[in-house]
Design an enzyme around this catalytic site. Structure first.
Site, PDB file in Angstrom:
ATOM      1  N   ASP A 271       0.874  -1.166   0.000  1.00 46.41           N
ATOM      2  CA  ASP A 271       0.000   0.000   0.000  1.00 46.41           C
ATOM      3  C   ASP A 271       0.916   1.222   0.000  1.00 46.41           C
ATOM      4  OD1 ASP A 271      -2.112   1.743   0.055  1.00 46.41           O
ATOM      5  OD2 ASP A 271      -3.182   0.698   1.645  1.00 46.41           O
TER       6      ASP A 271
HETATM    7  C1  NOJ Z   1      -4.045   3.841   0.059  1.00 44.91           C
HETATM    8  C2  NOJ Z   1      -5.230   2.917   0.200  1.00 44.91           C
HETATM    9  O1  NOJ Z   1      -5.162   2.249   1.438  1.00 44.91           O
HETATM   10  C3  NOJ Z   1      -5.339   1.898  -0.925  1.00 44.91           C
HETATM   11  O2  NOJ Z   1      -6.564   1.223  -0.786  1.00 44.91           O
HETATM   12  C4  NOJ Z   1      -5.228   2.548  -2.253  1.00 44.91           C
HETATM   13  O3  NOJ Z   1      -5.368   1.605  -3.282  1.00 44.91           O
HETATM   14  C5  NOJ Z   1      -3.872   3.249  -2.320  1.00 44.91           C
HETATM   15  N1  NOJ Z   1      -3.811   4.273  -1.287  1.00 44.91           N
HETATM   16  C6  NOJ Z   1      -3.625   3.895  -3.666  1.00 44.91           C
HETATM   17  O4  NOJ Z   1      -4.399   5.025  -3.816  1.00 44.91           O
END
Ligand code: NOJ
Length: 708
Positions: A271
């Site tokens: 993430d």
């Molecule tokens: C953080 C989020 O937790 C995740 O779900 C998302 O895909 C990513 N950012 C990318 O934007």
């Protein structure tokens, strides 16, 4: 599926320098290069970028993310393909979560449809629209099981049940990826957030989690297993820790379980920021240590952290990371790129699509996702019913689209005022203040919560309807008119303080582009409601966590959801307002007795593939044709790991015409009757199983099966 590309991937790898290899493990966002396009192009030319995320910030959910810029993406891709030494194309990803241009219900709502065939069809539409904008990879589906609706991200997932979550996982992955990743209209899916992020303590986002092994294997992992079985190409590692190990640095999770037990063959992306957060979590000393620990754990692609690109080459020189480890990660990335046909077709296919077809599928899914929670007979409305519409969401558009809507257009989304004035021209009025209420038959109140109360980094401490809205509801009730509540929400709310003032409640969620049209059709009976709760609705926010698949406590007379047991609260029992699987229709479905074809089956027979058949007859006794979700739950009465009082093991959503009776059959086998031990071993144990078939998790229509 991905391993069949290993030989080709290794050939490509054999001609790559260490820095080109590390470049493949680097995902960037374009935003920091605004005004520095030459620098960006040079980075790509040098082989320093494996992937680009089309987002401008880490918490993309509710923040503007800029428009897609297909021309720019093509230009940059051309540099990777034609001007970098290796010519390896980059993979573009974006958070296309529950819609791209056309917006479908938030995932929690689409789980309420209990209709995975329709979900798959809609997610196919989403893939086609994304591909037309050069997006080849989406960070969806989110599969986090969630028992705490304060967590804003509950909107993005399938709710509290592992079976429903697994079915939705399969549907989304198949929809996005199709049967063939190379086919026109396919994009790569990403199962996230692996693992356990949905258990964030107190529903606070990014908080720690406390997860037992039995909970991990039996509740949290199944949806990921289903996604892997459906061939998901990528998995995103989560921010949280389990047992003191951040998942992003946890070899047990990213390698032993994900690859060893689940058989995942694609690549793992972190993430955003999760790699460098290993330092903040106190798991790594510095960014170098973060890179080392994440790579060693099995984390392949670094999302926007630059931890890999800045540190892995030196770590290899120092002998702290082997080039072999890097090769393994690069090979996985290359296998996915090969499997999706990125080398043959680096620019996307820009498939043509008919937006009207997508909108009509969005309408079908929002029709089936809405849940009729209460109805004392006021619904459906008659054509000449005089309606007064009021409430803070009557003219709202953006909220109807829900969180994680980056490219859907609020301006093009009809609001409830428009949908009702079209549907009920002549008998419809809108006022902000419930003015002249005596001149109507029914008051429709559009209430709920703003989309910004859900999604990433948007948790709330109180899930009840806010004070001003409760006052409005009371005022409407005091007029003596019948009051219908239409709830636009991104989670289950605690409606104990409000439900009593309504004659009917339609839970409309944030259902996307067609939300208001579905509400209008359901209110007038042109669509018969068929959604079911994918989560338990508590009476009060203080009753959280409250979920249906609890284990029995040792106290006698232990009631379901605990409400009859000793040990409920002194200030009121915590029976849910609406249990899991619940939802009303305009017609009446009557159930016959649950039947079991064979009362017993041997464990050996089960192991060799025998299935036991259960059935029930369901009759539509009402005045409407309609769809009924027939649910089968089991209870394994004695086991070496205590089992939930009820566990959903199968369901079928069936269309039954008025007056018609349908026999609904279920076939349970080895894979349905077991559970996972704390070591993650799957066990089916001999003994008595109660099988329940009915309308929701409280049904006591039961049959008995002995496994001997
Ligand atoms: C953080 C989020 O937790 C995740 O779900 C998302 O895909 C990513 N950012 C990318 O934007």
């Amino acid at each position: 599926m991905y391993k069949e590309y290993l030989t080709r991937a290794r050939e490509i790898l054999s001609d790559m320098t260490l820095s080109e290899k590390v470049g493949q493990l680097n995902q960037i966002t374009i935003t920091p290069y605004t005004g520095k396009t030459d620098e960006l192009k040079e980075l790509i030319r040098s082989g320093g970028v494996g992937s680009i995320i089309l987002a401008s910030s880490a918490t993309a959910g509710n923040d503007p993310q800029g428009h897609v810029n297909v021309e720019l993406y093509r230009d940059l891709q051309r540099i990777a393909v034609e001007q970098s030494r290796t010519g390896i194309p980059m993979i573009y990803g974006r958070d296309v979560i529950h819609g791209h241009r056309t917006v479908y219900p938030i995932p929690l709502a689409s789980a309420a449809s209990f209709n995975e065939g329709l979900v798959e069809r809609c997610y196919r539409n989403i893939a086609v629209e994304a591909l037309a904008d050069s997006i080849r990879w989406t960070f969806s589906p989110m599969l986090d099981l969630c028992r705490d609706p304060r967590w804003g991200r509950i909107a993005e997932g399938p709710g509290e049940d592992p079976l429903l979550g697994s079915r939705m996982a399969t549907a989304c992955v198949k929809g996005f990826q199709g049967d063939d990743l190379k086919a026109d209209g396919s994009i790569v899916a990403c199962a996230k957030h692996y693992l356990g992020y949905g258990a964030s303590e107190g529903g606070r986002d990014y908080a720690r989690t406390e997860i037992s092994d039995v909970t991990l294997y039996n509740y949290i992992l199944p949806a990921f297993r289903a996604a892997v079985d459906a061939g998901v190409g990528t998995v995103m590692s989560s921010f949280n820790d389990i047992n003191g190990t951040p998942v992003t640095g946890g070899r047990k999770y990213l390698t032993d379980i994900l690859r060893g037990k689940l058989g995942f063959e694609g690549f793992v992306v972190s993430d955003w920021g999760a790699v460098c957060q290993l330092e903040h979590a106190g798991f790594a000393e510095n960014r170098e240590d973060c890179a080392k620990k994440a790579l060693h754990a099995g984390l392949d692609l670094d999302m926007c952290d630059k931890c890999y690109i800045e540190n892995l080459p030196d770590l290899v020189k120092k002998g702290e990371v082997t080039e072999q480890e890097i090769d393994t990660a690069v090979t996985r990335v290359l296998c996915v790129k090969l499997a999706m046909g990125l080398f043959e077709n680096p620019y996307g296919k820009c498939a043509n699509y008919d937006k009207n077809v997508h909108l009509s599928n969005a309408k079908l899914l929002s029709d089936e996702s809405m849940v009729l929670l209460k109805n004392n007979g006021v619904l459906p409305l008659k054509k000449d019913t005089k309606i007064l519409l009021s409430g803070p969401f009557a003219e709202e558009r953006r909220t109807l689209l829900g969180t994680w809507t980056l490219d859907g257009s609020a301006e093009e989304t009809p609001n409830l005022r428009e949908a009702l004035s079209q549907k009920a021209a002549g008998v419809f009025r809108y006022t902000e203040e419930l003015k002249d209420a005596e001149d109507c038959d029914v008051i429709v109140l559009a209430v709920g919560e703003d989309y910004r109360k859900t999604g990433e980094n948007h948790s709330v401490s109180d899930i009840s309807l806010d004070g001003a809205q409760v006052e409005l509801v009371k005022k409407a009730h005091a007029t003596g008119k019948r009051v219908v509540g239409v709830f636009f929400c991104g989670r289950q709310m605690a409606l104990g303080n409000a439900a009593g003032f309504f004659d009917a409640i339609l839970y409309a969620w944030h259902c996307g582009s067609k939300t208001a049209c579905s509400v209008a059709d359901i209110l007038f009976g042109d669509v018969v409601p068929s959604g079911r709760t994918p989560v338990t609705f508590p009476q009060k926010p203080t009753h959280i966590p409250l979920y249906y698949n609890v284990t029995s406590s040792g106290r006698p007379a232990n009631g379901y959801y605990g409400e009859l047991s000793q040990g409920t609260y002194d200030d009121g029992d915590y029976a849910p307002l609406y249990p899991f699987g619940y939802g009303l229709s305009y017609t009446v479905f009557e159930y016959g007795k649950a039947e079991c074809a064979d009362g017993e089956v041997s464990l050996e027979e089960l192991k060799s593939g025998k299935k036991v058949t259960f059935s029930v007859e369901v009759t539509n006794k009402g005045d409407y044709d309609g769809k009924e979700t027939v649910q089968l739950y089991i209870s394994d009465t004695v086991a070496s790991v205590i089992r939930p009082i009820r566990e959903l093991k199968d369901y079928k959503k069936v269309f039954i015409k008025k007056g018609e009776t349908k026999k609904v059959e279920f076939h349970l086998g080895f894979g349905d009757l077991g559970f996972y031990s704390e070591n993650g071993d799957y066990l089916v144990e001999k003994g008595k199983f109660n099988i329940y078939i009915g309308k929701d998790c409280l049904t006591d229509n039961s049959a008995v099966l002995y496994v001997i």
